[in-house]
Design an enzyme around this catalytic site. Sequence first.
Site, PDB file in Angstrom:
ATOM      1  N   ALA A  60      29.621  11.684 -13.608  1.00 35.83           N
ATOM      2  CA  ALA A  60      30.631  11.225 -12.658  1.00 35.83           C
ATOM      3  C   ALA A  60      30.937  12.367 -11.690  1.00 35.83           C
ATOM      4  O   ALA A  60      31.266  13.471 -12.118  1.00 35.83           O
ATOM      5  CB  ALA A  60      31.900  10.802 -13.403  1.00 35.83           C
ATOM      6  N   VAL A  86      30.696  15.879 -15.867  1.00 40.55           N
ATOM      7  CA  VAL A  86      31.229  16.061 -14.515  1.00 40.55           C
ATOM      8  C   VAL A  86      30.146  16.613 -13.592  1.00 40.55           C
ATOM      9  O   VAL A  86      29.563  17.670 -13.850  1.00 40.55           O
ATOM     10  CB  VAL A  86      32.454  16.994 -14.518  1.00 40.55           C
ATOM     11  CG1 VAL A  86      32.966  17.212 -13.093  1.00 40.55           C
ATOM     12  CG2 VAL A  86      33.562  16.415 -15.392  1.00 40.55           C
ATOM     13  N   LYS A  87      29.892  15.878 -12.537  1.00 36.26           N
ATOM     14  CA  LYS A  87      28.843  16.223 -11.576  1.00 36.26           C
ATOM     15  C   LYS A  87      29.460  17.080 -10.468  1.00 36.26           C
ATOM     16  O   LYS A  87      30.404  16.667  -9.795  1.00 36.26           O
ATOM     17  CB  LYS A  87      28.269  14.936 -11.001  1.00 36.26           C
ATOM     18  CG  LYS A  87      26.861  15.006 -10.472  1.00 36.26           C
ATOM     19  CD  LYS A  87      26.396  13.585 -10.163  1.00 36.26           C
ATOM     20  CE  LYS A  87      24.991  13.549  -9.623  1.00 36.26           C
ATOM     21  NZ  LYS A  87      24.610  12.170  -9.262  1.00 36.26           N
ATOM     22  N   VAL A  88      28.915  18.287 -10.282  1.00 31.72           N
ATOM     23  CA  VAL A  88      29.488  19.283  -9.374  1.00 31.72           C
ATOM     24  C   VAL A  88      28.417  19.744  -8.390  1.00 31.72           C
ATOM     25  O   VAL A  88      27.281  20.011  -8.792  1.00 31.72           O
ATOM     26  CB  VAL A  88      30.017  20.498 -10.172  1.00 31.72           C
ATOM     27  CG1 VAL A  88      30.624  21.536  -9.249  1.00 31.72           C
ATOM     28  CG2 VAL A  88      31.041  20.051 -11.219  1.00 31.72           C
TER      29      VAL A  88
END
Length: 218
Positions: A60, A86-88
């Site tokens: 996400a 968590v996509k960064v």
Amino acid sequence: MKFFIDTANLDEIREAYDMGVLDGVTTNPSLMAKEGITGDAKIKAHYKAICDIVDNNVSAEVIATDYETMLKEGRELAAIDDKIVVKVPMIKDGIKAIKQFSSEGIRTNCTLVFSAGQALLAAKAGASYVSPFIGRLDDISTDGLSLIEDIIRIYDNYAYETEVLAASVRHTMHLLECANMGADVATCPLKVITALLKHPLTDSGLAQFLADHKKGNQ
């Protein structure tokens, strides 16, 4: 190799899951918008719906590009479900955020990686996954697959635990080459996964078996 499906379409996710080959999902705001999912509350609810289908690994993406807001958004996303990664983005504040998330036990996927140097930084910061975009490199006449090979070699040299997640996989040859090189994960559209089913000799062989069976029962 783990297979992730790159989509926000729940029907496609269910189809891949029902095949028994799905290990996770990657998605982003563009894919959400394609499914008509807009607005913070609806997007979070959709992430939860995806988590309810799959066993693990739902990437996400944060929207922010500054450190503090990335942390805020990332923590909110991680709170949706334990399956969330968590996509960064691969930017300076993104690397700082990955380091902090790692210290908090939040898994991360460093996205928009286009060089081995970027992948090295992501691994040193403690990213769970690094996503080199091989198709987009091919689009500008650069060998995306050679990047996968370089990253795998560097990670093996120093025993980094970060998993190589081949992204922007456009077709079966991309997928198979990444598997041959030892990429940990490939994320792609459902059609790339189902294309692995196809072979003309399988089709002709099955047709022959069925024809022989029918002939034997006449």
